[in-house]
Design a protein around this motif. Structure first.
Motif, PDB file in Angstrom:
ATOM      1  N   SER A  17      -3.744  34.833 -14.392  1.00  0.00           N
ATOM      2  CA  SER A  17      -2.437  35.381 -14.766  1.00  0.00           C
ATOM      3  C   SER A  17      -2.511  36.865 -15.126  1.00  0.00           C
ATOM      4  CB  SER A  17      -1.865  34.604 -15.953  1.00  0.00           C
ATOM      5  OG  SER A  17      -2.692  34.759 -17.091  1.00  0.00           O
TER       6      SER A  17
ATOM      7  N   ARG B 156      -2.002  39.180 -17.159  1.00  0.00           N
ATOM      8  CA  ARG B 156      -1.307  39.777 -18.295  1.00  0.00           C
ATOM      9  C   ARG B 156      -1.059  38.784 -19.428  1.00  0.00           C
ATOM     10  NH1 ARG B 156       3.350  43.605 -15.441  1.00  0.00           N
ATOM     11  NH2 ARG B 156       1.906  44.985 -14.308  1.00  0.00           N
ATOM     12  N   GLN B 157      -0.805  37.536 -19.094  1.00  0.00           N
ATOM     13  CA  GLN B 157      -0.501  36.541 -20.121  1.00  0.00           C
ATOM     14  C   GLN B 157      -1.757  36.147 -20.893  1.00  0.00           C
ATOM     15  OE1 GLN B 157       0.823  36.521 -17.118  1.00  0.00           O
ATOM     16  NE2 GLN B 157       2.998  36.690 -17.565  1.00  0.00           N
ATOM     17  N   LYS B 158      -1.628  36.066 -22.201  1.00  0.00           N
ATOM     18  CA  LYS B 158      -2.777  35.744 -23.043  1.00  0.00           C
ATOM     19  C   LYS B 158      -2.483  34.577 -23.974  1.00  0.00           C
ATOM     20  CE  LYS B 158      -4.770  40.394 -22.978  1.00  0.00           C
ATOM     21  NZ  LYS B 158      -5.314  41.507 -23.806  1.00  0.00           N
ATOM     22  N   LYS B 159      -1.527  33.735 -23.576  1.00  0.00           N
ATOM     23  CA  LYS B 159      -1.133  32.611 -24.412  1.00  0.00           C
ATOM     24  C   LYS B 159      -1.251  31.313 -23.613  1.00  0.00           C
ATOM     25  CE  LYS B 159       2.678  33.175 -26.714  1.00  0.00           C
ATOM     26  NZ  LYS B 159       4.149  33.244 -26.981  1.00  0.00           N
TER      27      LYS B 159
ATOM     28  N   ASN C 122       7.327  32.300 -23.915  1.00  0.00           N
ATOM     29  CA  ASN C 122       7.144  33.368 -22.929  1.00  0.00           C
ATOM     30  C   ASN C 122       5.668  33.734 -22.804  1.00  0.00           C
ATOM     31  OD1 ASN C 122       9.986  33.658 -22.507  1.00  0.00           O
ATOM     32  ND2 ASN C 122      10.100  34.824 -24.429  1.00  0.00           N
ATOM     33  N   ASP C 123       5.346  34.368 -21.694  1.00  0.00           N
ATOM     34  CA  ASP C 123       3.987  34.892 -21.470  1.00  0.00           C
ATOM     35  C   ASP C 123       2.919  33.810 -21.509  1.00  0.00           C
ATOM     36  OD1 ASP C 123       5.141  37.455 -21.409  1.00  0.00           O
ATOM     37  OD2 ASP C 123       4.972  37.624 -23.583  1.00  0.00           O
TER      38      ASP C 123
ATOM     39  N   GLN D 123       7.774  28.154 -15.984  1.00  0.00           N
ATOM     40  CA  GLN D 123       7.367  29.235 -16.881  1.00  0.00           C
ATOM     41  C   GLN D 123       6.340  30.153 -16.219  1.00  0.00           C
ATOM     42  OE1 GLN D 123      10.034  28.485 -18.916  1.00  0.00           O
ATOM     43  NE2 GLN D 123       8.750  29.548 -20.401  1.00  0.00           N
TER      44      GLN D 123
END
Length: 446
Positions: free
Chosen positions: A151, A153-156, A202-203, A231
């Motif tokens: 992903s 950018r996403q860190k969750k 989000n994210d 999502q």
């Protein structure tokens, strides 16, 4: 293997070779305040037969089958192992714990791992599987890190609270030194994961669930996968009991992007908790982000079929910052065992065995209901389920243990709200008489 101690002459010879006058000289680089000043408090030495007796006495205090009737699973399951597996595994060609680096002299081992990868893909419904991870817990942690890499950018990551508690603890350990965030998804009254809040998150890099989950309940993977993909997150499915996929639809057919879990049920003895087998599979498009190693098939200069270490994206092989993982080896012997087991049992055998596990668990569940016990969750289960023991459950558990019956796992330790609730497991190794005895003993009031 017998222990062969070094003689004084052996020690003197080795000290001379390294240029040391005494054993103390070898440790001279260690500061004095870091060294032990007194001798270790060790028992007196035993003869070989005394040691065997001592080990035997220790073994007798362990509550294990066949002397004990064990109704505990929770990530480690007792299954019959075909004699063919034990025989083949004892051959010297397979007795190694590693994927070898020299393909020209290791074709047998490489082919065995290649066959394992193929069978793992068939079982899980995925396109590519690696040569195995350490265990199910580390496989899940690696899967979530892989999702974050993909992903970018996403860190969750959203992780179901019904994933094995120890797996979640390993994930937390992996993530602790990073700035990645873990969001825990609660569970519903029916024993399944609550995904109602996913739309508000989000994210997200990944959504991870386990099926059958820690309560033994089968999750609706297709629905969860659809919500995860809405999502724009990867859908990660974990498992502790791969035999369930002999009966239920594969995670791959339900939209999973990464599938990981524990393969101990596939011919590997429980052995007091280890070793295990981390199974890991994904879609072909994510292959180069997959941790660990991948065995591939090729042809030599004469056109004959051969096997090679195709991918090894780890820090020992490539620049550290480009490594997908620091995993240093795979569970080669355990993966070979799983391949032998799956090949010996076959597709039809897996279905029959899975159906037997399901039916036996349903029988015990029904008998407990008749006896007045409450089954905690209404969702479909596989070979384990949660039951509530009213009153002084600890006293009942200890009384049963005295009768050599291990009545499941207390859930209060991991889920405080489920005090007096026990996770019971039934596999093909438990007979109708065993189950009837358990129910009969539970009926007796303390």
């Amino acid at each position: 293997m017998r222990y062969l101690p070094h003689t004084e002459d052996d020690i003197a010879s080795m000290l001379k070779e390294v240029g040391a006058k005494s054993l103390e000289d070898i440790f001279s680089a260690i500061p004095e305040d870091c060294r032990r000043k007194n001798a270790l408090s060790l028992p007196e030495p035993l003869t070989e037969w005394e040691l065997n007796d001592h080990m035997g006495n220790l073994a007798h205090i362990m509550a294990v089958s066949p002397e004990y009737k064990v109704f505990m699973g929770a990530g480690s399951y007792e299954h019959y192992i075909p004699a063919s597996v034990s025989y083949l595994l004892g051959r010297s060609e397979f007795s190694t714990a590693y994927t070898p680096y020299q393909p020209e002299i290791s074709q047998g081992t490489l082919q065995a791992i290649y066959e394992y990868q193929t069978l793992a893909c068939l079982l899980l419904g995925m396109e590519v599987a690696n040569a195995s991870m350490y265990d199910g817990a580390s496989a899940l942690a690696e899967a979530l890190l892989m999702a974050i890499r993909i992903s970018r950018r996403q860190k969750k990551v959203a992780v179901s609270s019904l994933i094995h508690p120890l797996y979640r603890r390993v994930v937390q350990t992996y993530f602790a030194p990073t700035d990645y965030e873990i969001v825990e998804l609660p569970y519903l009254k029916n024993g399944r994961t609550d995904i109602s809040n996913l739309a508000n998150m989000n994210d997200l890099a990944a959504v991870a669930v386990q099926s059958p989950n820690f309560f033994g309940c089968v999750e609706d993977l297709k629905i969860i996968g659809e919500h995860a993909h809405k999502q724009k997150a990867l859908f990660v499915t974990s498992f502790t009991e791969p035999l369930a996929y002999g009966l239920f639809k594969t995670p791959g057919s339900q939209g999973a992007d990464i599938v990981c879990g524990e393969g101990q049920s596939l011919g590997i003895p429980r052995s007091f908790g280890g070793p295990g087998l981390g199974m890991f599979a994904t879609k072909k498009q994510y292959m180069r982000n997959m941790p660990g190693r991948l065995i591939g098939q090729t042809k030599d200069k004469d056109g004959k079929r051969g096997f090679v270490l195709t991918l090894a994206t780890r820090e020992q092989h490539i620049r550290r910052e480009k490594a997908t993982s620091n995993i240093c080896s795979n569970q080669g012997l355990c993966a070979t065992t799983a391949a032998m087991y799956m090949a010996s049992v076959g597709g039809t055998g897996m279905r029959e065995l899975a159906k037997l596990n399901y039916d036996k668990a349903e029988y015990l569940k029904a008998e407990l209901k008749k006896a007045g016990f409450k089954i905690s969750f209404v969702s479909p289960t596989f070979n384990e389920f949660v039951v509530e023991f009213p009153g002084k459950s600890e006293a009942a558990y200890k009384r049963l243990l005295g009768k050599k019956i291990v009545a499941g796992l207390s859930l209060g330790t991991y889920y405080p709200e489920l005090a007096n609730h026990y996770l019971l497991c039934v596999t093909e190794t438990r007979s109708k008489e065993d189950m009837d005895e358990l129910v009969g003993e539970l009926k007796i009031k303390n």
